[in-house]
Design an enzyme around this catalytic site. Structure first.
Site, short mmCIF file in Angstrom:
data_model
loop_
_atom_site.label_atom_id
_atom_site.label_comp_id
_atom_site.label_asym_id
_atom_site.label_seq_id
_atom_site.Cartn_x
_atom_site.Cartn_y
_atom_site.Cartn_z
N ALA A 43 0.84 -1.21 0.00
CA ALA A 43 0.00 0.00 0.00
C ALA A 43 0.86 1.24 0.00
O ALA A 43 1.85 1.32 0.75
CB ALA A 43 -0.91 0.00 1.22
N LYS A 205 18.46 6.22 17.34
CA LYS A 205 19.04 4.87 17.29
C LYS A 205 19.74 4.53 18.60
O LYS A 205 19.63 3.42 19.11
CB LYS A 205 20.01 4.78 16.10
CG LYS A 205 19.28 4.86 14.76
CD LYS A 205 20.24 5.15 13.62
CE LYS A 205 19.53 5.14 12.27
NZ LYS A 205 20.33 5.70 11.19
P1 NDP Z 1 10.36 7.03 1.60
O1 NDP Z 1 9.88 8.42 1.78
O2 NDP Z 1 11.23 6.70 0.45
O3 NDP Z 1 9.12 6.03 1.58
C1 NDP Z 1 7.95 6.20 2.34
C2 NDP Z 1 6.78 5.88 1.43
O4 NDP Z 1 5.59 5.84 2.22
C3 NDP Z 1 6.59 6.93 0.33
O5 NDP Z 1 6.37 6.30 -0.90
C4 NDP Z 1 5.35 7.68 0.82
O6 NDP Z 1 4.63 8.24 -0.22
C5 NDP Z 1 4.59 6.54 1.47
N1 NDP Z 1 3.52 6.98 2.35
C6 NDP Z 1 3.39 8.14 3.03
N2 NDP Z 1 2.24 8.14 3.72
C7 NDP Z 1 1.62 6.98 3.45
C8 NDP Z 1 0.38 6.39 3.84
N3 NDP Z 1 -0.47 7.03 4.64
N4 NDP Z 1 0.05 5.17 3.36
C9 NDP Z 1 0.89 4.50 2.53
N5 NDP Z 1 2.08 5.01 2.12
C10 NDP Z 1 2.44 6.23 2.58
O7 NDP Z 1 11.10 6.65 2.98
P2 NDP Z 1 12.19 5.51 3.20
O8 NDP Z 1 11.81 4.28 2.48
O9 NDP Z 1 13.53 6.08 3.01
O10 NDP Z 1 12.02 5.29 4.78
C11 NDP Z 1 10.96 4.55 5.31
C12 NDP Z 1 11.24 4.27 6.77
O11 NDP Z 1 12.46 3.52 6.87
C13 NDP Z 1 11.45 5.50 7.65
O12 NDP Z 1 10.96 5.23 8.92
C14 NDP Z 1 12.96 5.64 7.68
O13 NDP Z 1 13.41 6.32 8.83
C15 NDP Z 1 13.36 4.20 7.71
N6 NDP Z 1 14.71 3.90 7.26
C16 NDP Z 1 15.14 4.37 6.06
C17 NDP Z 1 16.39 4.03 5.60
C18 NDP Z 1 16.92 4.52 4.30
O14 NDP Z 1 18.10 4.27 4.04
N7 NDP Z 1 16.14 5.18 3.48
C19 NDP Z 1 17.27 3.17 6.39
C20 NDP Z 1 16.72 2.73 7.65
C21 NDP Z 1 15.48 3.09 8.05
P3 NDP Z 1 4.96 9.77 -0.62
O15 NDP Z 1 6.39 9.78 -1.08
O16 NDP Z 1 3.99 10.08 -1.70
O17 NDP Z 1 4.75 10.58 0.63
N1 HSE Z 2 18.72 8.52 7.34
C1 HSE Z 2 19.30 7.37 7.93
C2 HSE Z 2 20.80 7.41 7.75
C3 HSE Z 2 18.75 6.12 7.32
O1 HSE Z 2 21.28 8.21 6.96
O2 HSE Z 2 21.49 6.65 8.41
C4 HSE Z 2 19.21 4.86 7.99
O3 HSE Z 2 18.66 4.75 9.26
#
Ligand code: NDP
Ligand code: HSE
Length: 442
Positions: A43, A205
């Site tokens: 989703a 973290k």
């Molecule tokens: P992104 O912004 O790339 O992905 C989040 C996605 O969720 C987007 O596609 C967003 O859509 C979507 N979204 C927002 N609101 C909703 C909703 N209500 N229902 C469904 N989908 C929704 O983030 P990341 O993948 O980078 O990060 C995701 C999580 O993982 C975060 O908690 C982050 O801290 C964590 N994380 C990230 C890392 C990384 O390297 N990127 C590493 C470790 C942890 P839209 O873009 O349209 O808002």
């Molecule tokens: N924003 C985070 C980082 C993603 O740069 O380490 C991984 O938790």
């Protein structure tokens, strides 16, 4: 073969990586778990962006409620981020008896205790390995591999974005803003990158790790946090001339019924293992009373390394489900009745080494004025360096101290700043002389 149905909520960087592994490594995972992991739904509110993944018709949906309300979904992967929608989502999913895997450290640092409490009541598992250190199995290591250890200290590089920026400035002389942009393009940064560069993400973290290491409720608010936004190329250059690197470190030390827990830019000797950890790589040194010093190292951010950690949590849950042992390992590693508040030491009470850079007018008596004030505050100077002599205007004066009390340093700096020979605010960087040596590996 038993089938476990999975729903991913949030199809961004991490959600896409999880999807890729579930689809591309499906057969490998089946061979390892004896279970079929079926990705039933993904989703996301954005149904337009091309994620370059071939999905079956009907898998990608626009409403997370379909996943929440589907009785066939066993495990929900939350990769949305933030602490509003994601909090409601997790609490509802727990209520419905679904296991959860999340990478959301911001959410856990704020509401982890409530989420874990509710999960315990419903006998569901919350997997959150990906929330700290990307692919490094630091949570599993603390909770399981080091179960027989009292943890004495942890020193870690836990933010890929900051480490990428500092490495780019140091190695390629890339300006800060350009390096941050690259980190964002590579998918490392948080939606709001101030969480990264101001050290908040690292503190989230550290709050999680401290809880697991010592058996305390999650306490983010008492962790001292300082980010990298004020680190200048000049300090990076001087540090290197002195044989040090500047890294954003998460530091925790056991102080007899108190914990030191702090996040700040730290100078570490080039001989320290952590000084060679560059780019988006993370690393952590853990000191246990049985194991001594050990270290983990790996990509701390980015699509596939983070997804790898999520898959590890999914397969742990699947194996527990198959063997009938849900929630086998407590979320924070300790039995609930043994989790008790442990105070975090105020930063003013810590003792460490310091690098201080003043901008001072180059004239006789300057050094003695500065060193006199430091001496009055019980601070001993290890070395003094003046960069560029007999210039008009201010010159940088750099001092390295011996071990000193933070409150004394702050009092001295405030007195020195008031001297008419000093321009601007002094720069202070804490120095960590202990740590695993590179030579230990050779
Ligand atoms: P992104 O912004 O790339 O992905 C989040 C996605 O969720 C987007 O596609 C967003 O859509 C979507 N979204 C927002 N609101 C909703 C909703 N209500 N229902 C469904 N989908 C929704 O983030 P990341 O993948 O980078 O990060 C995701 C999580 O993982 C975060 O908690 C982050 O801290 C964590 N994380 C990230 C890392 C990384 O390297 N990127 C590493 C470790 C942890 P839209 O873009 O349209 O808002
Ligand atoms: N924003 C985070 C980082 C993603 O740069 O380490 C991984 O938790």
């Amino acid at each position: 073969m038993k089938t476990i149905n999975i729903g991913i909520i949030g199809y961004g960087t991490v959600g896409t990586g999880v999807t890729k592994i579930l689809l591309e490594n499906r057969h490998l995972i089946e061979k390892k778990t004896g279970t079929r992991l079926h990705l039933k739904y993904i989703a996301d509110i954005d149904l337009v962006t091309d994620r370059k993944v071939k999905l079956e018709e009907g898998v990608l949906i626009g409403n997370a409620d379909t996943i929440l309300n589907d009785p066939e979904i066993h495990i929900i992967v939350e990769t949305v981020g933030g602490d509003t929608f994601a909090k409601d989502l997790l609490l509802k999913a727990i209520e419905k008896g679904k296991h959860i895997v999340t990478a959301n450290k911001a959410l856990l640092a704020k509401h982890g205790d409530l989420i874990f409490e509710n999960a315990l009541k419903k006998n569901v598992t919350i997997g959150f390995e990906a929330s700290v250190g990307g692919c490094m199995p630091v949570i599993k290591t603390l909770r399981e591999s080091l179960v027989g250890n009292a943890i004495n200290a942890m020193l870690g590089i836990l933010n890929g974005t900051c480490n990428y920026i500092l490495s780019k400035i140091s190695c390629d002389k890339t300006p800060f803003a350009a390096a941050l942009k690259e980190a964002q393009m590579n998918g490392y940064a948080e939606a709001d990158p101030t969480f990264d560069i101001e050290g908040i993400d690292t503190a989230h973290k550290l709050a999680i790790l401290v809880s697991i290491a010592y058996g305390a409720p999650i306490n983010f608010k008492d962790i001292y946090v300082e980010g990298i936004s004020k680190i200048s190329p000049l300090d990076i250059e001087i540090a290197e001339q002195f044989g040090y690197r500047i890294k954003l470190l998460a530091i925790s030390k056991w102080r007899e019924e108190m914990i030191e827990a702090r996040v700040h830019p730290t100078m570490i000797p080039m001989s320290n293992l952590l000084s060679g950890v560059n780019g988006s790589l993370n690393a952590i040194e853990i000191q246990g009373n049985a194991v001594g010093s050990m270290a983990l190292y790996g990509h701390g951010a980015g699509m596939m390394p983070t997804a790898s950690a999520i898959i590890s949590d999914i397969t742990d849950i699947v194996r527990d489900m198959v063997s009938g042992a849900a929630a086998r390992v407590p979320a924070l590693g300790f039995q609930r009745e043994h989790i008790r508040p442990i105070p975090i030491m105020p930063i003013s009470d810590i003792d460490t080494f310091y690098y201080i850079r003043f901008s001072a007018i180059d004239k006789p008596g300057v050094l003695s004025s500065i060193s006199g004030i430091l001496g009055n505050h019980n601070i001993s100077i290890r070395s003094v360096h003046q960069k560029g002599q007999n210039q008009k205007g201010a010159v940088p004066i750099v001092m390295m101290t011996y071990m000193a009390r933070e409150s004394n340093i702050q009092a001295a700096l405030s007195e020195i700043s008031d001297l008419h020979i000093i321009e601007g605010e002094p720069v202070l960087i804490r120095v960590e002389e202990s740590g695993p040596s590179k030579s230990a590996l050779s």
